[in-house]
Design a protein around this motif. Structure first.
Motif, PDB file in Angstrom:
ATOM      1  N   SER A  36     -28.808   9.788  11.370  1.00 56.89           N
ATOM      2  CA  SER A  36     -29.851   8.812  11.067  1.00 56.89           C
ATOM      3  C   SER A  36     -31.052   8.958  12.004  1.00 56.89           C
ATOM      4  CB  SER A  36     -29.280   7.397  11.174  1.00 56.89           C
ATOM      5  OG  SER A  36     -28.860   7.149  12.496  1.00 56.89           O
ATOM      6  N   ASN A  64     -35.279   9.678   7.504  1.00 54.25           N
ATOM      7  CA  ASN A  64     -35.144   9.039   6.191  1.00 54.25           C
ATOM      8  C   ASN A  64     -36.247   9.485   5.216  1.00 54.25           C
ATOM      9  OD1 ASN A  64     -37.312   7.621   7.293  1.00 54.25           O
ATOM     10  ND2 ASN A  64     -36.752   5.725   6.265  1.00 54.25           N
ATOM     11  N   GLU A 102     -32.616  12.319  -6.937  1.00 53.63           N
ATOM     12  CA  GLU A 102     -31.331  11.618  -7.084  1.00 53.63           C
ATOM     13  C   GLU A 102     -30.191  12.421  -6.458  1.00 53.63           C
ATOM     14  OE1 GLU A 102     -31.182  10.752 -11.291  1.00 53.63           O
ATOM     15  OE2 GLU A 102     -32.587   9.074 -11.057  1.00 53.63           O
ATOM     16  N   GLY A 105     -30.220  11.569  -2.692  1.00 54.13           N
ATOM     17  CA  GLY A 105     -30.199  10.185  -2.221  1.00 54.13           C
ATOM     18  C   GLY A 105     -31.505   9.429  -2.327  1.00 54.13           C
ATOM     19  N   SER A 106     -32.376   9.832  -3.230  1.00 53.43           N
ATOM     20  CA  SER A 106     -33.640   9.123  -3.390  1.00 53.43           C
ATOM     21  C   SER A 106     -33.893   8.876  -4.880  1.00 53.43           C
ATOM     22  CB  SER A 106     -34.781   9.942  -2.767  1.00 53.43           C
ATOM     23  OG  SER A 106     -35.958   9.161  -2.680  1.00 53.43           O
ATOM     24  N   SER A 107     -35.105   8.478  -5.220  1.00 48.52           N
ATOM     25  CA  SER A 107     -35.444   8.214  -6.619  1.00 48.52           C
ATOM     26  C   SER A 107     -36.961   8.253  -6.788  1.00 48.52           C
ATOM     27  CB  SER A 107     -34.918   6.845  -7.049  1.00 48.52           C
ATOM     28  OG  SER A 107     -35.611   5.825  -6.353  1.00 48.52           O
ATOM     29  N   SER A 109     -38.851   5.903  -7.654  1.00 50.90           N
ATOM     30  CA  SER A 109     -39.464   4.691  -7.089  1.00 50.90           C
ATOM     31  C   SER A 109     -39.645   4.773  -5.575  1.00 50.90           C
ATOM     32  CB  SER A 109     -38.638   3.458  -7.446  1.00 50.90           C
ATOM     33  OG  SER A 109     -37.383   3.510  -6.805  1.00 50.90           O
ATOM     34  N   GLN A 110     -39.068   5.786  -4.953  1.00 49.89           N
ATOM     35  CA  GLN A 110     -39.191   5.934  -3.501  1.00 49.89           C
ATOM     36  C   GLN A 110     -40.176   7.037  -3.104  1.00 49.89           C
ATOM     37  OE1 GLN A 110     -34.635   5.597  -3.250  1.00 49.89           O
ATOM     38  NE2 GLN A 110     -35.362   5.130  -1.199  1.00 49.89           N
ATOM     39  N   THR A 164     -38.921   8.524   0.441  1.00 52.70           N
ATOM     40  CA  THR A 164     -37.966   7.981   1.402  1.00 52.70           C
ATOM     41  C   THR A 164     -36.561   8.140   0.805  1.00 52.70           C
ATOM     42  OG1 THR A 164     -38.158   5.763   0.448  1.00 52.70           O
ATOM     43  CG2 THR A 164     -39.584   6.288   2.331  1.00 52.70           C
ATOM     44  N   VAL A 165     -35.569   8.058   1.682  1.00 49.62           N
ATOM     45  CA  VAL A 165     -34.184   8.196   1.262  1.00 49.62           C
ATOM     46  C   VAL A 165     -33.490   6.865   1.426  1.00 49.62           C
ATOM     47  CG1 VAL A 165     -32.027   9.451   1.661  1.00 49.62           C
ATOM     48  CG2 VAL A 165     -34.203  10.607   2.005  1.00 49.62           C
ATOM     49  N   LYS A 166     -32.638   6.512   0.465  1.00 54.58           N
ATOM     50  CA  LYS A 166     -31.913   5.243   0.482  1.00 54.58           C
ATOM     51  C   LYS A 166     -31.066   5.116   1.716  1.00 54.58           C
ATOM     52  CE  LYS A 166     -31.657   5.264  -4.503  1.00 54.58           C
ATOM     53  NZ  LYS A 166     -30.853   5.378  -5.681  1.00 54.58           N
TER      54      LYS A 166
END
Length: 166
Positions: A36, A64, A102, A105-107, A109-110, A164-166
């Protein structure tokens, strides 16, 4: 005397066990901090892109943030563009971006920033028409665009994103 040696053994084993548990916990904490940490870097790919033998990662994660390489409107896993011109290529490019995000770990919308590269700036309006269907009007990423004298595979559009990543 008979009780002293077993007692010493129990104390020694208990101390060793406690030290071992503490060492494992410390290693686990370091590993979590690294994953992290804003300084951690991961070079990411997938079978879909490695099968094409391309000389780059499909994305790089730093802390992130996820940085995508330029994405084309190719058929997934193939060095072949979809047919149909700028609108079809833009749609496939956005679908490819969505899948890469995806997978890591993102999308959509990010996404915070996109760079659009167009083989012909006259395709700007047609590209925008499709691109805008992938975002809500209140959450449009920052964006820049440039005209290119040529893109890989003779593509009409290439899009590079930061998310960004969730």
């Amino acid at each position: 005397m008979k009780f002293i040696f077993p007692l010493i053994t129990v104390i020694f084993l208990g101390t060793a066990l406690t030290s071992s548990i503490e060492a494992r916990q410390q290693k686990l904490n370091q590993k979590q901090q690294m994953s992290s940490s804003p300084d951690s870097v991961e070079y990411l790919t997938s079978p879909e892109t490695t099968s094409m033998n391309l000389p780059f990662s499909e994305a790089v994660r730093v802390g992130n943030m996820l940085y995508l390489s330029g994405v084309l409107g190719n058929i997934p896993g193939k060095k072949q563009l979809v047919s149909g011109g700028i609108k079809a290529e833009t749609k496939q490019t956005m679908e490819n971006i969505k899948r890469i995000l995806e997978r890591h770990g993102s999308s959509l919308s990010q996404i915070v920033k996109c760079k659009m590269m167009l083989a012909d700036m006259n395709d700007w309006n047609a590209m925008n028409e499709v691109y805008l269907t992938y975002f809500s009007a209140s959450r449009l990423p920052a964006r820049s665009a440039l005209g290119a004298s040529g893109l890989a595979l003779n593509a009409r559009v290439e899009i590079e994103c930061i998310a960004t990543v969730k």
